[in-house]
Scaffold this motif. Structure first.
Motif, PDB file in Angstrom:
ATOM      1  N   GLY A  20       0.830  -1.194   0.000  1.00  0.00           N
ATOM      2  CA  GLY A  20       0.000   0.000   0.000  1.00  0.00           C
ATOM      3  C   GLY A  20       0.864   1.241   0.000  1.00  0.00           C
ATOM      4  O   GLY A  20       2.074   1.190   0.227  1.00  0.00           O
ATOM      5  N   ALA A  21       0.233   2.374  -0.241  1.00  0.00           N
ATOM      6  CA  ALA A  21       0.952   3.649  -0.303  1.00  0.00           C
ATOM      7  C   ALA A  21       1.464   4.039   1.080  1.00  0.00           C
ATOM      8  O   ALA A  21       0.997   3.541   2.104  1.00  0.00           O
TER       9      ALA A  21
ATOM     10  N   PHE B  83      -3.577  -5.578   0.340  1.00  0.00           N
ATOM     11  CA  PHE B  83      -3.265  -4.213  -0.089  1.00  0.00           C
ATOM     12  C   PHE B  83      -4.153  -3.238   0.666  1.00  0.00           C
ATOM     13  O   PHE B  83      -5.382  -3.338   0.644  1.00  0.00           O
ATOM     14  N   LEU B  84      -3.506  -2.288   1.354  1.00  0.00           N
ATOM     15  CA  LEU B  84      -4.218  -1.282   2.138  1.00  0.00           C
ATOM     16  C   LEU B  84      -4.327   0.032   1.378  1.00  0.00           C
ATOM     17  O   LEU B  84      -3.399   0.446   0.689  1.00  0.00           O
TER      18      LEU B  84
ATOM     19  N   ILE C  22      -8.678  -2.506   3.720  1.00  0.00           N
ATOM     20  CA  ILE C  22      -8.198  -3.523   2.784  1.00  0.00           C
ATOM     21  C   ILE C  22      -9.019  -3.450   1.506  1.00  0.00           C
ATOM     22  O   ILE C  22     -10.247  -3.601   1.532  1.00  0.00           O
ATOM     23  N   ILE C  23      -8.354  -3.216   0.377  1.00  0.00           N
ATOM     24  CA  ILE C  23      -9.071  -3.187  -0.905  1.00  0.00           C
ATOM     25  C   ILE C  23      -8.783  -4.425  -1.741  1.00  0.00           C
ATOM     26  O   ILE C  23      -9.521  -4.726  -2.672  1.00  0.00           O
TER      27      ILE C  23
ATOM     28  N   GLN D  93      -5.781  -7.885  -9.953  1.00  0.00           N
ATOM     29  CA  GLN D  93      -6.780  -6.937  -9.446  1.00  0.00           C
ATOM     30  C   GLN D  93      -6.208  -5.527  -9.344  1.00  0.00           C
ATOM     31  O   GLN D  93      -6.876  -4.545  -9.704  1.00  0.00           O
ATOM     32  N   LEU D  94      -4.973  -5.426  -8.842  1.00  0.00           N
ATOM     33  CA  LEU D  94      -4.357  -4.106  -8.717  1.00  0.00           C
ATOM     34  C   LEU D  94      -4.125  -3.472 -10.085  1.00  0.00           C
ATOM     35  O   LEU D  94      -4.330  -2.264 -10.270  1.00  0.00           O
TER      36      LEU D  94
END
Length: 511
Positions: A297-298, A470-471, A476-477, A488-489
């Motif tokens: 995640g970012a 992935f946050l 959580i997405i 998915q990403l």
């Protein structure tokens, strides 16, 4: 045109050390040049940066021979701090150079000391924060920032000085992939439009090679190779010699059977944050024995907050955490630590002892329940595996950042907890050390242990992790097997966070 810097036969030996950290280094930096310096962890790259910025010999005692000439003058002839408006250094550990309470004050601090007019200071703050995609941080307190956010602020504070020579020591270590692309784009613009000379010290070369005019390779304190611009155009022959960070990673090395049975860890509706500011929102996931799961995640998305909440350092606002089907919310940190081993993002936060050997042995001696002889054998084996055995009598704070990071990993692996929680364990690691680390983590998995690894390296995640969580903004997405998660990403437009083959069209996030 006068060179920005001329380094001639530079040798430096730290006080109380017998082997030089730098040995007869010579090269020249031209105006507007983009120079990448790489080499194994602990080879002297950071020491070279300190010499270029004038911190050596003033701030670090030792013997310096040869010369470093900046804009025609020997650094030893500048007054202490006299290079601050000429050479800007972003150090490996961003916390080590942040000295004020707020982000705005931190970025203004340098220009204020150069007596820059107030209006121009405000303009520089805006320019610097926009450069690192950090305008949203301007009113934040420094202590509330994540590690990646601190790195962005450290870079911005140096950009605001507008130096002629900009040196960045592993600037992408704590940055998420999207922010890495933004920072490198700014560096390229600075050197092209303002002829700022840029030196980047890095192990991760994939994004740097297209920008570099030259690559200097160091080993054991010496400059062993220079790769010219012409050679950079034809990478086939020498990229293997360089040990590019993500080359030759055996894809799917960590893949195993799908997880079944009772989860080792269950997180239900977890909400947590700092001083009433909620960071994590209704997190729900489970982790089984034998799984290595990447947390991605970012910067600022809640990854480190999650790690601290799991161990109990941060008390959740709501939700539940269960280990082996038992709630541990009211369990003390000392008891959780017998089942969970946390490696902090910043290794300085968990170094306590006076020698590497004592540091590596400390958790196992208190938590493992093994005999002293067994602990000694385990620690000795791990120190050898991580190339730290020759440093066993050194003070941990005398190590390089990469060596400190490996030491904290050793200290946790030595007592073999059921769950490893690793916050950016690859910081400061060259390819060989990264591979050693991941192989030991995979061995832990094969023995029935589990790992949550906060990581920004898609190629490493693809090679060694079974799953990706992935946050985004504390939620959580994506939670799926690695290949499915990357698809998915990519579909969502997060191309900077996935291996290249998942983003073959080359689009960036948000395009």
């Amino acid at each position: 045109m006068m060179p920005v810097a001329v380094i001639d036969q530079l040798t430096f030996t730290y006080q109380q050390e017998h082997t030089p950290a730098l040995n007869r280094i010579s090269f020249t930096v031209r105006p507007g040049e983009f120079l990448t310096i790489t080499g194994p962890s602990g080879c002297g790259k950071s020491t070279l940066a300190l010499c270029l910025a004038g911190f050596i010999p003033y701030a670090f005692p030792g013997q310096m021979e040869g010369s470093v000439i900046i804009q025609g003058c020997d650094t030893r002839l500048y007054p202490e701090g006299g290079l601050s408006g000429i050479v800007g250094l972003v150090q490996q550990d961003p916390e080590g150079q942040l000295c004020t309470l707020s982000v705005q004050d931190e970025i203004a601090f340098g220009p204020e000391n150069l007596c820059v007019p107030p209006q121009e200071i405000r303009e520089r703050i805006t320019f610097a924060l926009q450069a690192v995609d950090g305008m949203d941080l301007i009113h934040r307190q420094v202590y509330t920032l994540s590690g990646g956010e601190k790195q962005r602020v450290a870079i911005a504070s140096v950009l605001a000085m507008k130096p002629s020579l900009l040196i960045l020591d592993e600037p992408t270590a704590n940055l998420d992939p999207r922010c890495t692309q933004e920072v490198l784009r700014v560096l390229e613009n600075l050197r092209r439009e303002q002829e700022v000379s840029v030196i980047v010290i890095e192990h991760r070369l994939e994004h740097l090679l297209p920008l570099s005019d030259r690559v200097l390779v160091m080993d054991q304190g010496s400059l062993i190779r220079e790769i010219t611009k012409d050679e950079l155009q034809n990478r086939t022959g020498w990229v293997r010699d360089l040990g590019d960070y993500t080359s030759r990673i055996p894809v799917n090395a960590g893949c195993g059977a799908a997880a079944t049975g009772t989860p080792l860890l269950e997180v239900e509706g977890l909400e947590a944050g700092y001083e009433g500011r909620k960071i994590l929102h209704n997190l729900r996931f489970s982790l089984h024995r034998g799984e290595t799961v990447a947390i991605m995640g970012a910067n600022g998305s809640g990854k480190t907050t999650l790690a601290l909440a799991l161990l109990g350092i941060l008390k959740p606002y709501d939700g539940d955490i269960r280990m082996n089907n038992q709630s541990i919310l009211n369990t003390k940190i000392a008891h959780r630590a017998r089942q969970m081993g946390l490696v902090f993002q910043n290794p300085h936060h968990q170094l306590f002892e006076s020698s590497v050997w004592k540091e590596a042995s400390l958790p196992a001696s208190r938590l493992s329940g093994e005999t002293a002889e067994t602990i000694e054998k385990t620690v000795h084996s791990l120190l050898q595996a991580f190339q730290l055995d020759p440093c066993r009598e050194k003070n941990p704070f005398a190590l390089s950042l990469g060596e400190k990071k490996r030491l904290t990993v050793v200290s946790v692996l030595a007592f073999s907890p059921d769950l490893l929680i690793l916050d950016e364990p690859l910081v400061g690691q060259d390819q060989d050390r990264m591979r050693n680390l991941m192989q030991l983590i995979d061995h832990h998995r094969q023995q029935g242990g589990s790992t949550l690894m906060i990581c920004h390296e898609p190629a490493v995640v693809e090679a060694f992790c079974q799953r990706v969580i992935f946050l985004e903004e504390g939620g959580i997405i994506v939670d799926a097997p690695a290949a499915e998660a990357f698809e998915q990403l990519a579909d969502r437009g997060y191309h900077a966070y996935v291996p290249q083959r998942y983003a073959a069209d080359g689009r960036e996030e948000g395009s």
